[in-house]
Design a protein around this motif. Structure first.
Motif, PDB file in Angstrom:
ATOM      1  N   GLN A  39       0.823  -1.205   0.000  1.00 56.74           N
ATOM      2  CA  GLN A  39       0.000   0.000   0.000  1.00 56.74           C
ATOM      3  C   GLN A  39       0.864   1.265   0.000  1.00 56.74           C
ATOM      4  O   GLN A  39       0.537   2.236  -0.693  1.00 56.74           O
ATOM      5  N   LYS A  90      -6.409   2.158   3.208  1.00 56.74           N
ATOM      6  CA  LYS A  90      -6.009   1.070   2.313  1.00 56.74           C
ATOM      7  C   LYS A  90      -5.223  -0.001   3.063  1.00 56.74           C
ATOM      8  O   LYS A  90      -5.443  -1.208   2.891  1.00 56.74           O
ATOM      9  N   GLY A  91      -4.272   0.431   3.887  1.00 53.90           N
ATOM     10  CA  GLY A  91      -3.454  -0.521   4.634  1.00 53.90           C
ATOM     11  C   GLY A  91      -4.260  -1.297   5.649  1.00 53.90           C
ATOM     12  O   GLY A  91      -4.076  -2.514   5.815  1.00 53.90           O
TER      13      GLY A  91
END
Length: 321
Positions: free
Chosen positions: A257, A274-275
């Motif tokens: 990411q 996202k992570g």
């Protein structure tokens, strides 16, 4: 012959498998057990094998490892590849060494494929083929990865069911195997090769009684990684090594990411989300593996009395030998 070879069924030396999803508290529990019993810790983590990847892998710090040495950590550079076959060979050697020292191997981690390879042996899978991979990559560019995932679901539904539709690397590998062997990965994995390890195992599976608290742990931990310098760590890795986004090291959750953000695929304000999402998806897959593939005695990783319960079970297991 290793230290455990030739042992009869009733006299096999003990070994402990401590398995669980990311953020389930495996490392903290392993350290408490190692402080209480004569154990030797072996890492079962496909990301911890890489040197200089410390923050995003939640690698135990140097002080901790000085007190409690961890085998199979910092083995290769982020430019290199590590396989389940190599893990099995090196883990068995480490287990034999620990047993010869009069201690009990404690294998701890979340790479379920490695646990399966260790305890059940390995299938004879075809080697990677560059031409097939180029062809698959071209098809993915033309049709999209969802189309290749759909093909895998038709040809090998069991393998497809345990892969995320976004897991391009593993989808490619599964289809490569189908095309090279005219058999599915499911069929080949059922044909194990290799002598089963001559230890008696206590298999401890840490699973959450509720998903939401584990998800919150994951979110806090990823935010802490960013605050501790995960971005700077990836920047340093890119300066020091010849890296590509398709290397296993840079496909590890968190690193993938950060790399994508650096390449402008999304904004900085999206990086944490996202992570965290990717890490939660990883945990979901790990839980599925534990629940459906690997047998073990289940302990609630959210239980306030987890350490006491596992310590008591470990003491009983070691006495029983």
């Amino acid at each position: 012959m290793n230290a455990a070879s030739g042992a009869k069924e009733g006299t096999r030396p003990p070994a402990i498998l401590l398995m669980g999803p990311t953020a389930s508290g495996k490392t903290a529990l392993a350290l408490r057990l190692a402080a209480r019993f004569p154990l030797g810790i072996i890492s079962v983590d496909s990301a911890l094998v890489f040197t200089d990847m410390d923050i995003g892998t939640a690698k135990p710090d140097k002080e901790t490892r000085a007190r409690f040495p961890h085998r199979l950590i910092d083995l290769i550079t982020p430019e290199e590849h590590y396989s389940a076959a190599r893990f099995r060979e090196e883990a068995l050697a480490a287990m034999a060494e620990i047993t010869a020292q009069g201690k009990t191997p404690l294998l701890v981690g979340g790479t379920m494929l490695y646990f399966k390879a260790l305890t059940e042996g390995l299938a004879d899978l075809p080697c990677a083929d560059a031409a097939t991979r180029v062809a698959l990559a071209a098809e993915a560019q033309e049709k999209g990865w969802p189309a290749l995932y759909a093909e895998l679901a038709r040809r090998d539904p069991k393998t497809a069911a345990r892969l995320a539709p976004q897991d391009r690397q593993r989808i490619q590998r599964a289809l490569e195997i189908c095309r090279l062997s005219n058999k599915t990965m499911t069929e080949l994995l059922a044909q194990k090769n290799g002598t089963l390890p001559p230890w008696r195992f206590l298999r401890i599976a840490l699973l959450p009684s509720e998903r939401a608290p584990l998800a919150e742990r994951i979110a806090r931990r990823f935010q802490a990684m960013l605050a501790s310098g995960l971005i700077e760590e990836v920047e340093d890795l890119r300066r020091r090594y010849r890296l590509r986004p398709d290397l296993p090291s840079m496909r590890a959750v968190g690193y993938r990411q950060v790399w994508a953000w650096m390449e402008g695929e999304f904004g900085r304000d999206q990086l944490a989300d996202k992570g965290i999402f990717a890490t939660r998806q990883l945990a979901k897959r790990q839980i599925t593996w534990l629940a459906n593939t690997l047998t073990g005695e289940v302990f609630d990783c959210l239980d306030a009395g987890l350490i006491d319960r596992v310590t008591k079970r470990t003491a009983g297991f070691l006495r029983s030998g």
